[in-house]
Design a protein around this motif. Structure first.
Motif, PDB file in Angstrom:
ATOM      1  N   UNK A 131     -57.940 -17.844   9.515  1.00  0.00           N
ATOM      2  CA  UNK A 131     -57.882 -19.277   9.332  1.00  0.00           C
ATOM      3  C   UNK A 131     -58.158 -19.576   7.859  1.00  0.00           C
ATOM      4  N   UNK A 132     -57.353 -20.443   7.291  1.00  0.00           N
ATOM      5  CA  UNK A 132     -57.514 -20.791   5.883  1.00  0.00           C
ATOM      6  C   UNK A 132     -58.569 -21.880   5.715  1.00  0.00           C
ATOM      7  N   UNK A 133     -58.998 -22.039   4.481  1.00  0.00           N
ATOM      8  CA  UNK A 133     -59.988 -23.078   4.181  1.00  0.00           C
ATOM      9  C   UNK A 133     -59.442 -24.454   4.545  1.00  0.00           C
ATOM     10  N   UNK A 134     -58.161 -24.704   4.253  1.00  0.00           N
ATOM     11  CA  UNK A 134     -57.557 -26.000   4.562  1.00  0.00           C
ATOM     12  C   UNK A 134     -57.487 -26.232   6.070  1.00  0.00           C
ATOM     13  N   UNK A 135     -57.178 -25.191   6.837  1.00  0.00           N
ATOM     14  CA  UNK A 135     -57.133 -25.322   8.297  1.00  0.00           C
ATOM     15  C   UNK A 135     -58.527 -25.641   8.849  1.00  0.00           C
ATOM     16  N   UNK A 136     -59.533 -25.010   8.268  1.00  0.00           N
ATOM     17  CA  UNK A 136     -60.914 -25.285   8.684  1.00  0.00           C
ATOM     18  C   UNK A 136     -61.284 -26.729   8.381  1.00  0.00           C
ATOM     19  N   UNK A 137     -60.957 -27.187   7.172  1.00  0.00           N
ATOM     20  CA  UNK A 137     -61.264 -28.567   6.798  1.00  0.00           C
ATOM     21  C   UNK A 137     -60.534 -29.565   7.693  1.00  0.00           C
TER      22      UNK A 137
END
Length: 161
Positions: A1-7
């Motif tokens: 999971x990418x940082x943007x997906x987490x955000x």
């Protein structure tokens, strides 16, 4: 999971979920400061003062994240607290870089884990070379016995400091 997906996922979380995420982030942050493992930080395990120098005492709060569907602390969480207390006592007791691993552990459940805190009291039962036999009682904040455990630990010699 990418940082943007987490955000992006954070935006959809409920207030309750945000509290769990904050607890996780605090545990990760605290690891850097206190050098204690993630799980101990996540559970909020802290050392307590003990009047008896042959014992080691630590505790953890009882929150929603450690309750099973019956609204009592998961047995595995209580066993983990006891395991941590016994291992932490050994690491405090032995100087140098030695570490300890659990070889065997027996857990007896006496009462449901309820209340506001669980308090673990660990003690050494016997030592034979690199093998340590330990015992630990876990009580709640009403001084009710929740769990008794015994454990066998192996001392991993890491050399002198």
């Amino acid at each position: 999971m990418t940082k943007q997906e987490i955000l992006s996922q954070i935006e959809t979380l409920s207030d309750r979920d945000i509290k769990a995420l904050a607890r996780t982030l605090n545990a990760l942050s605290n690891m850097k400061e206190n050098k204690y493992p993630f799980l101990g930080n996540f559970l909020g395990v802290v050392e307590e003062d003990s009047e008896n120098e042959t014992e080691f005492v630590c505790s953890m709060p009882i929150g929603r994240e450690v309750l099973n569907p019956y609204r009592i602390v998961y047995g595995g969480i209580t066993a983990t607290l006891a395991d941590m207390a016994m291992g932490w006592m050994l690491e405090r007791r032995i100087s140098g870089k030695d570490k300890f691993v659990t070889l065997d552990m027996n857990v007896n459940y006496h009462k449901a884990g309820t209340g506001k805190r669980l308090i673990a009291t660990a003690r050494v039962v016997n030592q034979a070379q690199d093998i340590w036999q330990m015992a630990c009682d876990v009580r709640n904040d009403r001084d009710e016995l929740v769990v008794t455990t015994t454990g066998t630990f192996l001392q991993l010699r890491r050399g002198k400091e």
